[in-house]
Each structure stands twice: as structure tokens, then as C-alpha cells.
Design a protein around this motif. Sequence first.
Motif, mmCIF file in Angstrom:
data_model
loop_
_atom_site.group_PDB
_atom_site.id
_atom_site.type_symbol
_atom_site.label_atom_id
_atom_site.label_comp_id
_atom_site.label_asym_id
_atom_site.label_seq_id
_atom_site.Cartn_x
_atom_site.Cartn_y
_atom_site.Cartn_z
ATOM 1 N N ASP A 1 -38.695 1.377 -45.987
ATOM 2 C CA ASP A 1 -39.936 0.899 -46.598
ATOM 3 C C ASP A 1 -40.475 1.963 -47.531
ATOM 4 O O ASP A 1 -40.130 3.131 -47.439
ATOM 5 C CB ASP A 1 -40.959 0.486 -45.536
ATOM 6 C CG ASP A 1 -41.911 1.595 -45.156
ATOM 7 O OD1 ASP A 1 -42.928 1.768 -45.840
ATOM 8 O OD2 ASP A 1 -41.614 2.285 -44.165
ATOM 9 N N SER B 1 -43.985 -2.091 -50.332
ATOM 10 C CA SER B 1 -42.688 -2.761 -50.445
ATOM 11 C C SER B 1 -42.610 -4.118 -49.756
ATOM 12 O O SER B 1 -41.529 -4.712 -49.671
ATOM 13 C CB SER B 1 -41.589 -1.841 -49.905
ATOM 14 O OG SER B 1 -42.009 -1.191 -48.730
ATOM 15 N N ASP B 2 -43.725 -4.641 -49.246
ATOM 16 C CA ASP B 2 -43.625 -5.909 -48.504
ATOM 17 C C ASP B 2 -43.228 -7.082 -49.416
ATOM 18 O O ASP B 2 -43.511 -7.097 -50.607
ATOM 19 C CB ASP B 2 -44.943 -6.209 -47.780
ATOM 20 C CG ASP B 2 -45.087 -5.341 -46.532
ATOM 21 O OD1 ASP B 2 -44.381 -4.332 -46.431
ATOM 22 O OD2 ASP B 2 -45.913 -5.671 -45.672
ATOM 23 N N TYR C 1 -48.691 -3.080 -48.934
ATOM 24 C CA TYR C 1 -48.006 -1.915 -48.333
ATOM 25 C C TYR C 1 -46.762 -1.499 -49.119
ATOM 26 O O TYR C 1 -45.709 -1.224 -48.547
ATOM 27 C CB TYR C 1 -47.671 -2.174 -46.871
ATOM 28 C CG TYR C 1 -48.844 -1.885 -45.948
ATOM 29 C CD1 TYR C 1 -49.969 -2.701 -45.969
ATOM 30 C CD2 TYR C 1 -48.833 -0.803 -45.065
ATOM 31 C CE1 TYR C 1 -51.058 -2.430 -45.134
ATOM 32 C CE2 TYR C 1 -49.921 -0.533 -44.231
ATOM 33 C CZ TYR C 1 -51.020 -1.343 -44.279
ATOM 34 O OH TYR C 1 -52.095 -1.079 -43.463
ATOM 35 N N ASP D 1 -40.913 -8.151 -43.420
ATOM 36 C CA ASP D 1 -41.581 -6.918 -43.836
ATOM 37 C C ASP D 1 -41.139 -6.593 -45.266
ATOM 38 O O ASP D 1 -41.543 -7.284 -46.204
ATOM 39 C CB ASP D 1 -41.283 -5.802 -42.817
ATOM 40 C CG ASP D 1 -42.089 -4.553 -43.081
ATOM 41 O OD1 ASP D 1 -42.910 -4.562 -44.011
ATOM 42 O OD2 ASP D 1 -41.905 -3.541 -42.376
ATOM 43 N N ASN D 2 -40.268 -5.606 -45.434
ATOM 44 C CA ASN D 2 -40.017 -5.084 -46.777
ATOM 45 C C ASN D 2 -38.951 -5.837 -47.560
ATOM 46 O O ASN D 2 -37.946 -6.281 -47.008
ATOM 47 C CB ASN D 2 -39.616 -3.611 -46.670
ATOM 48 C CG ASN D 2 -40.683 -2.837 -45.913
ATOM 49 O OD1 ASN D 2 -41.834 -2.831 -46.326
ATOM 50 N ND2 ASN D 2 -40.317 -2.260 -44.785
#
Length: 443
Positions: free
Chosen positions: A197, A292-293, A290, A255-256
Motif C-alpha cells: 500500500d 492507494s485504495d 488512503y 483495499d489497495n
Amino acid sequence: MAAVTALPVSLSGRFKGSFAYFTIKDRLPQILTKVIDTLHRHKNEFFEEHGEKGVEAEKRAISLLSKLRNELQTDKPVTPLEDELPDAALWNQHLDYQRNLSNGSREPSWFQSPWLYVECYMYRRIQAALAQNPPIDNFDVFKEGKVQNFFESQEAVIALCTYFQELLKNIKDLDEKQLQEELFKLLQVSLWGNKCDLSFSAGEGSSQKSSPLLSLENLIPYILVNDMEELWSLLVNAKKRNAEKSNVRVDIILDNAGFELVTDFVLADFLLSSKLADEVHFHGKSIPWYVSDTTKHDFNWTIKQLQSANHMWMSRCGINWEGNLKKGVWVYRDHMFWTLPHDFSSMAEVAPDLYADLQKSSLLLFKGDLNYRKLTGDKKWEYTVPFHQALNKFRPAPLCSLRTLKSDTQVGLKPGQGEQIQASEPEWMTSGKYGVVQFDAAL
Ligand SMILES: O=P(O)(O)OC[C@@]1(O)O[C@H](CO)[C@@H](O)[C@@H]1O
Ligand SMILES: [Mn+2]
């Protein structure tokens, strides 16, 4: 009256020397500086696309962001949002809630408030700075970093896609034991994919260079809680129960973007191809988050990139995944709740529609550190507190966190386990070197 057990205190910048403190003091201003620099560098592009209006908007956005950085660095009170975005009212209600928590003794400020709250708030204010400034309101300040991470991980992506396409060739002939082994491998690839991330490294590169499959064996000791067997039983039983109805749904709360997203796609494809699941629902972020999400744009972009790649197995993956979306066996969704500062224990109240949707799933896979922080409320838990307890009644469906440790909160460890690692590796909770595959059955 039933006894109410008090929750531990929230991680916060008020604990000098803590990871939260250093994040707010150093990392967040660094991220803001990078965002400002990115806008500067795109000035010509804004001019070419929108003329003077574009340049004016860029200047105004930069001035809002500099103001934001100054507020943060001088520990000013958090201010209400003044934009018209659909979640502004919820944010402002939450500010009132934070004010009540501090008993009106002082206004919630950057270093004095819960870390989770102020960190999320920073990303929301970045969004406000852009959203308030058309015509550059759709510009994703983090896009370049995500794209770069994807390209820098190219070799690892090729290795993974090649491995997976080989696996698909004989997946029908695999017995249960072999299927289980493959599931475990791909779960681990997706877990360690979470090392990549960009908010952790304040936007500095963090790509996967080598084949993600080669090192799995060596990394086993770093999985502090390993509930993969539970996941397997759940999926196998769900499959048996639903043999006729064909409705095993797995949700991946993403997430990323970049390498991690590709690992999630491969896992999702495996779940369908092995017939362990019939549908996968992905949940992304509706605003850049955040660093790189994954947003909807990143999600579609990644599949397109793979499709048009100059490598047979990469493009085969991309084509299949686009097909899955078209057939409706893969579904992408976003919901504003994922970019609110609330932890998941308040989802049922704040976003009942999302909670009800997740209840339809057989298994929720939560990727990454931030999701873990929101699952457990970002609190100073004792390491041995059961995961179920830390979830604080959040149980829409059986769930599992696949997370590398990048913030100082962890539950569900064996007595002495945390202390033992702490003695030899003081940075174990924040280095990203350790991970968990932590399951809760939602009973
Ligand atoms: O959720 P992710 O992508 O795994 O990690 C996000 C993250 O880098 O951001 C925060 C630091 O600012 C930490 O919670 C965490 O380490
Ligand atoms: Mn992230």
C-alpha cells in the motif's frame, strides 16, 4: 441490567511517540505535500483541458490543501465540512459526536482526537478541496501512484497470472485436498499483496517485484493468526448446503489498487472456477482514499490493462474477468460508508442498507490494515482479547480479515505471543512484515 464492558481507549496522536502520533506528525503532512505537488505538476494539463478556468481551480484547490496542512500541523480544532457532497451531514454529525466525547472540555483537534477519525477526515478534506473546484473536481490526485505501482509490479503480475492460468487448465481434476492447498496459496498471495500500500510509505513506491508464490512457505511463520482451515470448512460446507440453489456469495471488501488488487482478482476467480462460490461482490471506495485504495475507475482500469497486455496469460485473465462482470457473477459496488470515519460496529445504524446487503453474503473478506482498524474500532486492545469481542457486535455474516500489520492494534493472539515478538522486534506491529488471516463465524 446487563453489565456493559467499557471499551479500551482509541489510538490517538495524543499518545506521544506512538505510531499514530508519528503518522499525524510526519506522514500525513508528507502526503498532503505530495498531493499539492501533484496538482502543481498537472497545471499544464488542466490548462490544455479547461483553459484559464482549470488553472484557477488548481490554484484554489492548492490553497485549500495548504490551509489543511497548516491546520493539521498546528493541531487546530477539526472544522465542519462546508461542501455539498452527499456525506457532508454525516461527517458533521460525527464531529458533534466527537465534541461530546471530549465532554466539551476542548474542541476535537488533530492530535487530541482518535487517530482513525482525523486520518479519515484528512482524506475527506482532500476530496472537498477538489470537489469544490470544478472543472478539476474529478481529478484523482493519487492516480499516478496507483498506476505506477501496477506497472512496477508487472513481473509479479505475470508470474501470478501464468500460475493461475496453468492451474485453471486442470482445476476440474483436482481433489478436495488439492483444491484446499490452492485456496490456501491464493489466500496467502492476497494477504501478502497487502504489503503493497502507498499510504504506509507516504506515497513512495511499494510494488511487488518478485513472484509472489515462491516465498509463501518462508512467510508462514509470520502469519500470527492463521484461520485458513476455518475458511475452507465454511466454503466447503456452504457449497454442499447450496448445491442446488447455487447462491454462495463471497464479498471482498477491497483495499489497495495495483498489485494487491490483482491478487484479489485471482482469489475471486479461483473461488468461482473451483465452484466454491457462485458470485463475488467487490466493495471499493467512492472517493480517492488512503493514497492507494481502489475506486471504481481503478477497478475497471486494472481489468482493461490486463486485457490489453502484451502477455498471453495476463490478457486471458483480463478477458475472463471482464466476462465475469458482464455475466454478473462479479459485481462491483461502492458505498459512502466505506469512506466515513465510523468503525464497522456502527454500520448497522449508520448504513443499514449496506449492513443488510452484507448479511446476504456467505463470507466477507476484509482486505488490509485500515479495514482491520475499522473492524476492531482502532483501540488499544490487549493482544489476547478475542476477535469476536473486538468486533463489538459487528456480525453481518461470517468474516475474515486478511491484513498485514501496519498499525499498533492487534487482537486474538495467544497469551504471551505478542510480548514474545515484541521482545525481539519492537516494530512488529507496524513493519508490514507480519500478517493475519483472522476469522469470525458471526454466531
Ligand atoms: O489499509 P492498508 O492499505 O493496508 O494500510 C493503510 C495504512 O498504511 O494507512 C495507515 C497509515 O497512515 C495505517 O493504518 C496503515 O498502515
Ligand atoms: Mn489502503
